[in-house]
Design a protein around this motif. Structure first.
Motif, mmCIF file in Angstrom:
data_model
loop_
_atom_site.group_PDB
_atom_site.id
_atom_site.type_symbol
_atom_site.label_atom_id
_atom_site.label_comp_id
_atom_site.label_asym_id
_atom_site.label_seq_id
_atom_site.Cartn_x
_atom_site.Cartn_y
_atom_site.Cartn_z
ATOM 1 N N VAL A 5 42.672 51.535 42.606
ATOM 2 C CA VAL A 5 41.561 52.226 41.949
ATOM 3 C C VAL A 5 42.050 52.714 40.584
ATOM 4 O O VAL A 5 42.971 53.511 40.497
ATOM 5 N N GLU A 6 41.422 52.193 39.532
ATOM 6 C CA GLU A 6 41.776 52.602 38.174
ATOM 7 C C GLU A 6 40.709 53.502 37.554
ATOM 8 O O GLU A 6 40.989 54.197 36.582
ATOM 9 N N ALA A 7 39.500 53.483 38.119
ATOM 10 C CA ALA A 7 38.410 54.274 37.557
ATOM 11 C C ALA A 7 37.295 54.388 38.590
ATOM 12 O O ALA A 7 37.357 53.796 39.669
ATOM 13 N N TYR A 8 36.267 55.140 38.226
ATOM 14 C CA TYR A 8 35.061 55.263 39.036
ATOM 15 C C TYR A 8 33.904 55.532 38.085
ATOM 16 O O TYR A 8 34.094 55.952 36.942
ATOM 17 N N TYR B 296 33.222 48.575 45.463
ATOM 18 C CA TYR B 296 34.349 48.515 44.540
ATOM 19 C C TYR B 296 34.202 47.286 43.649
ATOM 20 O O TYR B 296 33.961 46.183 44.147
ATOM 21 N N ILE C 221 42.489 57.975 41.676
ATOM 22 C CA ILE C 221 43.064 57.152 40.605
ATOM 23 C C ILE C 221 44.519 56.813 40.961
ATOM 24 O O ILE C 221 45.321 57.685 41.253
ATOM 25 N N LYS D 165 37.291 49.434 39.765
ATOM 26 C CA LYS D 165 36.755 50.784 39.851
ATOM 27 C C LYS D 165 35.755 50.907 40.994
ATOM 28 O O LYS D 165 35.147 49.919 41.422
#
Length: 133
Positions: free
Chosen positions: A45-48, A117, A35, A123
């Motif tokens: 990357v803000e989330a997964y 992605y 993150i 994310k």
């Protein structure tokens, strides 16, 4: 997380022997290492997804025909920051709450893994180990 773990166990993506605690620990490592990470092309990357956690853990710890090995988070980090290739943007049509939504995605490809992605949502969707040629 519990819903993601249960779904992964029911679908066979993660062994029930893994345990929910390990699933949580893997997600915590993903939070710490991924993150806020900026990929080579400038995306952050803000989330997964929980599906990504399933793929990090994998189905088995040693190679078995028809079963997927996991992808360590350090390999995902390396793939995002030092890919051999970044795919062109492609579109997936998803169904959310009964409506269709277009999601734009790219893939980062390294010698060890591939990482999908979502450009639309910033994310990580999933990762796969790179097959040996």
């Amino acid at each position: 997380m519990l819903m993601g773990y249960n779904k992964a166990v029911q679908s066979g993506d993660v062994s029930p022997l893994v345990g929910f605690q390990y699933y949580i620990e893997t997600a915590q490592k993903a939070n710490a290492d991924l993150i806020g990470l900026t990929a080579k092309n400038g995306y952050t990357v803000e989330a997964y997804t929980t599906h990504f956690i399933d793929r990090v853990i994998g189905q088995v710890s040693t190679p078995h025909k028809g079963k997927r090995l996991g992808v360590p988070i350090d390999k995902v980090v390396d793939c995002l920051q030092h890919p051999k290739e970044i795919s062109d943007t492609y579109e997936r049509v998803l169904v959310h709450n009964g409506g269709k939504v277009a999601d734009k995605r790219i893939e980062f490809i390294s010698d060890t893994c591939e990482v999908a992605y979502s450009v639309t949502e910033n994310k990580i969707i999933q990762t796969n180990p790179k097959k040996k040629e």
